[in-house]
Write a protein that holds these residues in place. Sequence first.
Motif, PDB file in Angstrom:
ATOM      1  N   THR A 569      41.857   3.047  15.210  1.00  0.00           N
ATOM      2  CA  THR A 569      40.440   2.782  15.549  1.00  0.00           C
ATOM      3  C   THR A 569      40.176   2.947  16.987  1.00  0.00           C
ATOM      4  N   ASP A 570      39.106   3.147  17.681  1.00  0.00           N
ATOM      5  CA  ASP A 570      38.766   3.418  18.819  1.00  0.00           C
ATOM      6  C   ASP A 570      39.395   2.023  19.804  1.00  0.00           C
ATOM      7  N   GLY A 571      40.069   2.383  20.993  1.00  0.00           N
ATOM      8  CA  GLY A 571      40.786   1.571  21.831  1.00  0.00           C
ATOM      9  C   GLY A 571      42.204   1.640  21.819  1.00  0.00           C
ATOM     10  N   PHE A 572      42.489   2.253  20.715  1.00  0.00           N
ATOM     11  CA  PHE A 572      44.127   2.477  20.430  1.00  0.00           C
ATOM     12  C   PHE A 572      44.754   3.442  21.566  1.00  0.00           C
ATOM     13  N   TYR A 573      45.710   2.922  22.197  1.00  0.00           N
ATOM     14  CA  TYR A 573      46.506   3.700  23.136  1.00  0.00           C
ATOM     15  C   TYR A 573      48.063   3.842  22.711  1.00  0.00           C
ATOM     16  N   ASP A 574      48.776   5.161  23.120  1.00  0.00           N
ATOM     17  CA  ASP A 574      50.293   4.942  23.019  1.00  0.00           C
ATOM     18  C   ASP A 574      51.041   5.101  24.394  1.00  0.00           C
ATOM     19  N   PHE A 575      51.539   3.804  24.329  1.00  0.00           N
ATOM     20  CA  PHE A 575      52.173   3.443  25.546  1.00  0.00           C
ATOM     21  C   PHE A 575      53.319   4.385  25.712  1.00  0.00           C
ATOM     22  N   GLY A 576      54.038   4.703  24.616  1.00  0.00           N
ATOM     23  CA  GLY A 576      55.271   5.126  24.450  1.00  0.00           C
ATOM     24  C   GLY A 576      56.221   4.067  23.872  1.00  0.00           C
ATOM     25  N   GLN A 577      57.770   4.384  23.442  1.00  0.00           N
ATOM     26  CA  GLN A 577      58.482   3.456  22.780  1.00  0.00           C
ATOM     27  C   GLN A 577      59.010   2.175  23.954  1.00  0.00           C
ATOM     28  N   VAL A 578      58.962   1.169  23.552  1.00  0.00           N
ATOM     29  CA  VAL A 578      59.289  -0.043  24.009  1.00  0.00           C
ATOM     30  C   VAL A 578      60.555  -0.758  23.194  1.00  0.00           C
ATOM     31  N   LYS A 579      61.297  -1.659  23.928  1.00  0.00           N
ATOM     32  CA  LYS A 579      62.244  -2.446  23.229  1.00  0.00           C
ATOM     33  C   LYS A 579      61.580  -3.673  22.610  1.00  0.00           C
ATOM     34  N   PRO A 580      62.113  -4.190  21.553  1.00  0.00           N
ATOM     35  CA  PRO A 580      61.423  -5.417  20.869  1.00  0.00           C
ATOM     36  C   PRO A 580      61.528  -6.489  21.996  1.00  0.00           C
ATOM     37  N   GLY A 581      60.381  -7.076  21.870  1.00  0.00           N
ATOM     38  CA  GLY A 581      60.168  -8.367  22.669  1.00  0.00           C
ATOM     39  C   GLY A 581      59.541  -7.887  23.977  1.00  0.00           C
ATOM     40  N   VAL A 582      59.243  -6.663  24.191  1.00  0.00           N
ATOM     41  CA  VAL A 582      58.512  -6.335  25.238  1.00  0.00           C
ATOM     42  C   VAL A 582      56.882  -6.236  25.005  1.00  0.00           C
ATOM     43  N   LYS A 583      56.102  -6.927  25.778  1.00  0.00           N
ATOM     44  CA  LYS A 583      54.685  -6.950  25.516  1.00  0.00           C
ATOM     45  C   LYS A 583      53.962  -5.990  26.291  1.00  0.00           C
ATOM     46  N   LEU A 584      53.140  -5.318  25.589  1.00  0.00           N
ATOM     47  CA  LEU A 584      52.316  -4.306  26.436  1.00  0.00           C
ATOM     48  C   LEU A 584      51.299  -4.868  27.096  1.00  0.00           C
ATOM     49  N   LEU A 585      50.819  -4.323  28.267  1.00  0.00           N
ATOM     50  CA  LEU A 585      49.953  -4.741  28.994  1.00  0.00           C
ATOM     51  C   LEU A 585      48.649  -4.381  28.372  1.00  0.00           C
ATOM     52  N   SER A 586      47.626  -4.881  28.612  1.00  0.00           N
ATOM     53  CA  SER A 586      46.170  -4.416  28.085  1.00  0.00           C
ATOM     54  C   SER A 586      45.786  -3.280  28.550  1.00  0.00           C
ATOM     55  N   LEU A 587      44.761  -2.452  27.918  1.00  0.00           N
ATOM     56  CA  LEU A 587      44.429  -1.308  28.397  1.00  0.00           C
ATOM     57  C   LEU A 587      43.713  -1.367  29.717  1.00  0.00           C
ATOM     58  N   GLU A 588      43.081  -2.493  30.034  1.00  0.00           N
ATOM     59  CA  GLU A 588      42.400  -2.729  31.344  1.00  0.00           C
ATOM     60  C   GLU A 588      43.364  -2.828  32.215  1.00  0.00           C
ATOM     61  N   GLU A 589      44.388  -3.457  32.350  1.00  0.00           N
ATOM     62  CA  GLU A 589      45.264  -3.652  33.076  1.00  0.00           C
ATOM     63  C   GLU A 589      46.254  -2.289  33.631  1.00  0.00           C
ATOM     64  N   LEU A 590      46.284  -1.568  32.401  1.00  0.00           N
ATOM     65  CA  LEU A 590      47.116  -0.321  32.446  1.00  0.00           C
ATOM     66  C   LEU A 590      46.201   0.811  33.389  1.00  0.00           C
ATOM     67  N   SER A 591      44.913   0.627  33.051  1.00  0.00           N
ATOM     68  CA  SER A 591      43.719   1.553  33.654  1.00  0.00           C
ATOM     69  C   SER A 591      43.858   1.113  35.267  1.00  0.00           C
ATOM     70  N   ALA A 592      44.053   0.040  35.494  1.00  0.00           N
ATOM     71  CA  ALA A 592      43.852  -0.468  36.996  1.00  0.00           C
ATOM     72  C   ALA A 592      45.181  -0.303  37.775  1.00  0.00           C
ATOM     73  N   GLN A 593      46.249   0.123  36.948  1.00  0.00           N
ATOM     74  CA  GLN A 593      47.353   0.378  37.918  1.00  0.00           C
ATOM     75  C   GLN A 593      47.256   1.651  38.628  1.00  0.00           C
ATOM     76  N   GLN A 594      48.219   1.776  39.739  1.00  0.00           N
ATOM     77  CA  GLN A 594      48.382   3.016  40.618  1.00  0.00           C
ATOM     78  C   GLN A 594      49.061   4.102  39.718  1.00  0.00           C
ATOM     79  N   LEU A 595      48.450   5.271  40.149  1.00  0.00           N
ATOM     80  CA  LEU A 595      49.125   6.422  39.508  1.00  0.00           C
ATOM     81  C   LEU A 595      50.653   6.409  39.704  1.00  0.00           C
TER      82      LEU A 595
END
Length: 868
Positions: A569-595
């Motif tokens: 659904t809308d709002g989905f994002y593909d961060f790439g492969q992560v190891k088990p136990g690693v939490k993804l940042l929210s889309l807002e937090e990722l968008s606020a990161q520097q390039l």
Amino acid sequence: MGKKIKKEVEPPPKDVFDPLSVESKKAATVVLMLSSPEEEVLSKACEAIYKFASKGEENKLTLLDLGALEPLFKLVTHEDPIVRRNATMVVGVMASHNDVKKSLRQLDVTSAFIARLAPEEDVVTHEFASLCLVHMAAEYNSKVQIFEQGGLEPLISLLGSPDPDVKKNCVECIYNMVQDFQSRAAVRELNVIPPLLDLLKSDYPIIQLLALKTLGTISIDRETRVMLREHQGLDHLFKILETKEFNDLHVEALGVVANCLEDVDTMQLIQETGGLRKLLAFTEVSTLTDFQKNAAKAIAKAAYDPENRKILNEQEVEKCLVTLLGTDNDGTKIAASQAIAAMCENLASKQTIGTLGIPQLVQLLSSDNEEVKEAAATALVNLTTAHPANASAVAEADGIEPLINLLSSKRDGVVASAATVLTNLATQEPLRLSIQSHGIMTAVVEPLHSTNSIVQSRAALTVAAVGCDADARTELRNSGGLEPLIKLLYSKHDEVRRNACWAVMVCAADDPTAAAMTRLGALDILEEINLSIGRKNNFSDAALDKILDHNLPQKYSQMGFLTSSNIITDGFYDFGQVKPGVKLLSLEELSAQQLNDRRAIILVNSKTPELELTAPPVATDEKSPQDFLSSRVTTSSSSTNRKISRERASSIEEKEKPESPGRSFSVSKGGGREKGSRKGKGKKEEEKPKEEEPEPVMPKIVEEVPLKALWYPPVDSILVDYITEVSKTILPLPTTKEQVVALAQFVAEKMGGPIETDKLHEFSWELHISEIEYELKCNVVPIGKINKGTFYHRALLFKVLADRIGVSCSLVRGEYTRAWNEVKLVDDSPLGIPGLLLPPQVYIVDLMYQPGNLMKEGSPEADRYGRI
């Protein structure tokens, strides 16, 4: 006649002491006489001490304090039989005092008293020697000494003594001894059954009672029961039960019969002789509450054997047990409930008791006695397990409310059984809804906090059974039940952890509950459990997958696949492969990161933000507040929503680019539209609110709203166009296969077209993605902006569009940049027979080399597609 001559008395020898009669009034003086070498003095001193000791416990303690015990014990082995007898009498009487027994154990007297049981000793010696052993055998260490020193054999021999006191003491000593399993086996080898059965004919009730108690203890062992049956012991026992004058012996006799009923052979024998029917009939009419209680216990014991249950069912034992439920004695009610629980292993009995006894058992749930409640609830557990009719009967008897009330009991057994019954009832939807209406999820919170592992397990199982309804999950969430449920995942008990995983899996069926459990750490602990071989279970995997189903970005990054049921659904994002136990940042937090130089995050979002009146209308363009309001109003039109989304996204791109393209998007920046971008009806709808111009409203809104706008992901207008196009051109195609092929070709066309295998390295998609990131000044890239996409871009876009038009497919991430889609298609019949259904085959969709080519899973071609 001659004259009588007077005979002169000879004077005693000078070296002989003249006899002296002494009258002593002090016990201490007599105790001193125990050291005399004269047998007559010793005998009389022992006789006097015996009379003194027999008067009371204080006198025994006085003699002990005067030091009389040790010399008395020495006299027990005296060569003179009278002295031995009298000394044995004294020690036998004194041995009833605890302090005296303690001193006797220190003196190690058991062997001396066992020796006094020899046939050459007189009856009185036998009586008091056995009396002393009775008192000594009450303590474990002394039992061991008597056993090791061979005391059982003379005790059994004296059961045939003509003296009733000797019989009584010997059988009582044997009864004390056989509390230890070694002695039980020993007396069986010494053939104790016949003399014990003879004692049942005694004229003295105490001897009969002790014999029955001894038989009740030794008949615990199966071998002894066989011997008892071989010696017609059951005939003796039933004679006692049939004799009203022996009603004081009925309870103990029934205890022996109860042990014998555990053997199928004995049960069949009693049934064939009519004894079982007599026993049941007598139990129903008996006025002895202990007898009824023990009879129910006997049935419960016997019912653990399947053959016995069959025999008892044939004798209609269920009617007897239901009758016992109505007695006034709580002990009888408990025993009858336990017997019912045991008989429920027989299906016929379960049905009979369900018809006759469920209303009475439901009434017992409201008893003042906690043990009665527990026994009744346990019986209901067995009655309702895998039996829908009985479960319905419990509900019809108004049992749901008292069962829920029992969840707040302080007795763990009550709570565990009540929770299990409710779980059994909840398997039927009408009953589950009724249970839910009584506030089950609020009531189960307290058991979830329990420290008892059984209660925890049953409570979690109840949550799993009832939590399949949305209202129940809401109630559990609102009543604070999720936190203790998640804590149970940390349990060291396998069953608790398994049932908690089950409950989590069920409750994670909706977004709010899944999100709440994620905040409470469910995702972390489930990942930890699944990494442990010892703690992992069948439900932990399913629970983790269920929670991840409501967090698809985390699932795809962590698990590397999305199933056909995982709709993007809308709002989905593909961060790439992560190891088990690693939490993804929210889309807002990722968008606020520097390039940065990390892999670009691919965003899927075709949804226009729901503009609320409370959002601050920051003036980033030339639109008036009225225009802002008109934009909000037009979004309510379902017929033009898609065009609005596209135009709004276009407006966002054009207006945002000069400032910070693609970095962060908010309601305040997404409210503007290009005038004149719509035609026809949509334009009229847009102009109509402008004519109304609600000027007094907007200034007030602007003044009241907070300065910080809500963040929303950027709208991908190109993706909106893609969705619109595939909906018009691909959705109408007649078969799924045609839709898959057309969609694959569409995706490939939008992502750079087909690529030759040997020129894949020349396809510079990385540079293209970097340019988009630089243009947007953000690591988050909308998927619609990608014109040159590799495997994982195309596979994601294919999955997104397929989900929108209802084509079922999965998304699988491979190594490095590989990813592919799997679809299930039904092949045409190889025989050309119309209507012949074949099982669906899994195909991999080619999106790179020959777009639209379908490769059967497992084929060399498919394997090459998924490998570097």
